[in-house]
Design an enzyme around this catalytic site. Structure first.
Site, PDB file in Angstrom:
ATOM      1  N   GLN A 129       0.095  -9.872   6.650  1.00 55.82           N
ATOM      2  CA  GLN A 129      -0.229 -10.325   5.286  1.00 55.82           C
ATOM      3  C   GLN A 129      -0.376 -11.841   5.209  1.00 55.82           C
ATOM      4  O   GLN A 129      -0.017 -12.471   4.214  1.00 55.82           O
ATOM      5  CB  GLN A 129       0.788  -9.814   4.270  1.00 55.82           C
ATOM      6  CG  GLN A 129       0.701  -8.311   4.050  1.00 55.82           C
ATOM      7  CD  GLN A 129       1.436  -7.814   2.824  1.00 55.82           C
ATOM      8  OE1 GLN A 129       2.429  -8.408   2.390  1.00 55.82           O
ATOM      9  NE2 GLN A 129       0.971  -6.715   2.251  1.00 55.82           N
ATOM     10  N   LYS A 178       7.617 -18.256   2.679  1.00 54.03           N
ATOM     11  CA  LYS A 178       8.860 -17.580   2.317  1.00 54.03           C
ATOM     12  C   LYS A 178      10.095 -18.282   2.864  1.00 54.03           C
ATOM     13  O   LYS A 178      11.167 -18.199   2.255  1.00 54.03           O
ATOM     14  CB  LYS A 178       8.816 -16.115   2.736  1.00 54.03           C
ATOM     15  CG  LYS A 178       8.686 -15.835   4.216  1.00 54.03           C
ATOM     16  CD  LYS A 178       8.611 -14.315   4.434  1.00 54.03           C
ATOM     17  CE  LYS A 178       8.500 -13.952   5.912  1.00 54.03           C
ATOM     18  NZ  LYS A 178       8.424 -12.473   6.086  1.00 54.03           N
ATOM     19  N   MET A 487     -26.291  -4.618 -19.161  1.00 52.87           N
ATOM     20  CA  MET A 487     -27.192  -5.754 -18.945  1.00 52.87           C
ATOM     21  C   MET A 487     -28.011  -5.581 -17.672  1.00 52.87           C
ATOM     22  O   MET A 487     -29.176  -5.988 -17.621  1.00 52.87           O
ATOM     23  CB  MET A 487     -26.400  -7.060 -18.896  1.00 52.87           C
ATOM     24  CG  MET A 487     -27.274  -8.307 -18.976  1.00 52.87           C
ATOM     25  SD  MET A 487     -28.201  -8.424 -20.544  1.00 52.87           S
ATOM     26  CE  MET A 487     -26.962  -9.113 -21.626  1.00 52.87           C
TER      27      MET A 487
END
Length: 575
Positions: A129, A178, A487
């Site tokens: 991660q 961290k 659109m």
């Protein structure tokens, strides 16, 4: 962000120079910035921060997707004027907020985004991660930081809030590894912000203000163009005083709506691709164009070679990079819009005499108003917007996604006060409207918030209905449901010979059942005759609601400036 923040949330500010963890420093710093709510999503790299959120009682709203968190922070920032705060984890958590950061950057919304990161000794190793969020977000933030020493964190946070909320507002990101969040150090938040390379010009040059005032006195066909910069500067009162004192006609960009009352006789409407005929022709025929806090986006200008061909251009903007970037400017005024307007109001310039010009503008307004065909058995989206305006008395905070419903809301809902309009302008982000309504409701808990959404954009962030269910937020969801990417379908009809490639939905979910699954009251409306009664009931309901309004599927947004055309080449100006 009220003065009772810490009492309301049951936490106490700690004294300066206490030893604490980086996560504790973060929460203490947010408290000192009077942050009363953060939007976010936990993960492995920010668990220490979330543990501190738990221990301190910091008010946190759990999004169901990080995109929902960042758009909610944007809605909060737009309505409150204060930085919205978003906290997410590393890797996919951080990359999931990139769209919202880019959206905030181009629309000048103040955000402070705190991303978790892998430990400092693992950065650059392709750890689990890990993503280079600093590299990814550098082009789409005002500034970004990565904490490498715990005692640098208080300074970074203080600078982040300062940068996000001063000058031209925008997003600032803090990447928090961290191990830094878990490390301990001494907390010092009293140190002043010293950024020699960042000194925005707030007070305009007096000589430039005089040039502008003199140009107004000499003009025959002046027009003022207001942008979001007036709203960010909280300059609506000064704008009103200036416009009414000088009796100048005024038009607005999409994001500037609400800076000047939409029902005032001097207001010409929105400019640009789907602006009013009068507003666009006013710019085209003007001899003096005064832009205040608008950046001359391509959807505003149309083809540059045709833009305001006879006008002397004055441009007031706090961001000097915007002046002269797209449109040659004869009178540049660098500074805060509120301060510039205050100085203009103090300058004893002689008002011009614009009776012929006003007569011309009034003639255009009468001959070329906004229009649509009413049909007995079909619910027209334009009529729906008119009813929403009438039933809310123009007092609601209205949020939208991007597309046809956005343009109809901008055209037919008359914004008479500032900070009532929350929409994605420059980036055109689908999925923005619903979560931004959640943030807007937190910013204005006593006001009615109406999320006017397309059925396509809603499905990108519909999971955030869990927040409405959990907190009983009284957001009113109104789906302008034409079973298509409206659109996109319109452009395919007009410019691709009706080849509707993947723009029409063959099937749709039952939106009412979706709402009921979240314990939200829902209605499906197909008959125009039922609309007003159901709308009144929905708006009066004390909790969240969803209205699935089945509008005419092939209705298009008009008028329209086709790509490559100028303001004088609008299509669909008459039935």
């Amino acid at each position: 962000m009220g003065p009772e923040t810490k009492e309301m949330q049951g936490r106490e500010l700690k004294d300066e120079n206490q030893e604490m963890t980086g996560a504790s420093m973060l929460i203490q710093a947010l408290a000192r910035e009077n942050v009363d709510v953060i939007f976010g999503y936990p993960g492995g790299a920010n668990l220490t921060t979330y543990d501190e959120i738990y221990r301190t009682g910091m008010h946190h709203v759990l999004a169901r997707h990080e995109q929902g968190a960042v758009h909610a922070a944007e809605g909060y920032a737009r309505v409150s004027g204060n930085p919205g705060v978003c906290v997410v984890t590393s890797g996919p958590g951080a990359t999931n907020v990139v769209t919202g950061i880019a959206d905030a950057m181009i629309d000048s919304l103040p955000l402070v985004v705190i991303t978790g990161q892998v430990a400092t000794n693992a950065i650059g190793t392709d750890a689990f991660q890990e993503a280079d969020v600093i590299g990814v977000t550098m082009p789409i933030t005002k500034h970004n930081f990565q904490a490498r020493e715990v005692e640098d964190l208080p300074r970074m946070i203080k600078e982040a809030f300062h940068i996000a909320s001063t000058g031209r507002p925008g997003p600032v990101l803090i990447d928090l590894p961290k191990d830094i969040a878990a490390a301990s150090g001494f907390f010092n938040y009293d140190q002043p912000v010293e950024l020699p390379g960042y000194q925005p010009t707030v007070i305009p040059n007096k000589l430039q203000i005089k040039k502008l005032a003199d140009a107004v006195s000499e003009a025959d066909r002046p027009v003022v163009l207001t942008g979001a910069g007036v709203l960010h500067a909280h300059g609506s009162d000064e704008l009103y005083d200036y416009i009414t004192k000088q009796q100048l006609p005024v038009a607005s960009t999409l994001l500037g709506l609400g800076a000047f009352p939409g029902t005032h006789e001097l207001f010409l409407g929105m400019v640009g691709m789907h602006g009013t005929y009068t507003a666009n022709m006013a710019l085209h025929e003007s001899d003096l164009l005064i832009s205040i806090g608008a950046r001359f986006d391509d959807r505003v200008t149309g083809a540059l070679k045709h833009f305001a061909p006879n006008a002397k251009v004055a441009h007031i903007d706090i961001d000097p990079a915007e002046i002269g970037k797209n449109i040659e400017t004869q009178i540049p005024v660098v500074g805060d819009a509120k301060e510039a307007l205050r100085m203009l109001n103090e300058y004893n310039g002689t008002p011009g005499e614009f009776s012929e010009w006003k007569q011309q503008l009034q003639g255009w307004q009468e001959e070329y108003p906004l229009w649509y065909h009413e049909e007995k058995d079909l619910l027209k989206p334009q009529h729906l917007m008119e009813m929403i305006y009438e039933e809310t008395k123009g007092e609601a905070v209205v949020t939208t996604d991007v597309g046809q419903h956005q343009m109809w809301a901008a055209q037919y809902y008359k914004f008479d006060r500032p900070d009532c309009w929350v929409t994605s302008g420059g980036l055109g982000t689908m999925g923005f409207g619903f979560p931004s309504a959640i943030g807007a409701q937190f910013a204005a808990p006593d006001r009615q918030v109406v999320a006017v959404l397309g059925d396509a954009g809603f499905q990108m962030t519909a999971q955030e209905m869990s927040i409405l269910q959990e907190l009983n937020l009284p957001v009113k969801i109104i789906l302008v449901n034409n079973a298509s990417l409206g659109m996109v379908r319109q452009w395919q009809e007009l410019f691709y010979e009706q080849r509707y490639s993947n723009s029409v939905f063959p099937i749709q979910p039952d939106f009412v059942k979706m709402a009921e699954a979240y314990n939200i009251k829902g209605w499906k409306i197909e008959n125009p005759g039922d609309m007003q009664e159901v709308l009144r009931e929905a708006l009066a309901h004390p909790g969240p609601v969803l209205m699935d309004c089945r509008v005419e599927k092939e209705e298009n947004v008009y008028p329209m400036i086709a790509p490559g055309k100028g303001h004088h080449e609008m299509e669909g100006i008459k039935p």
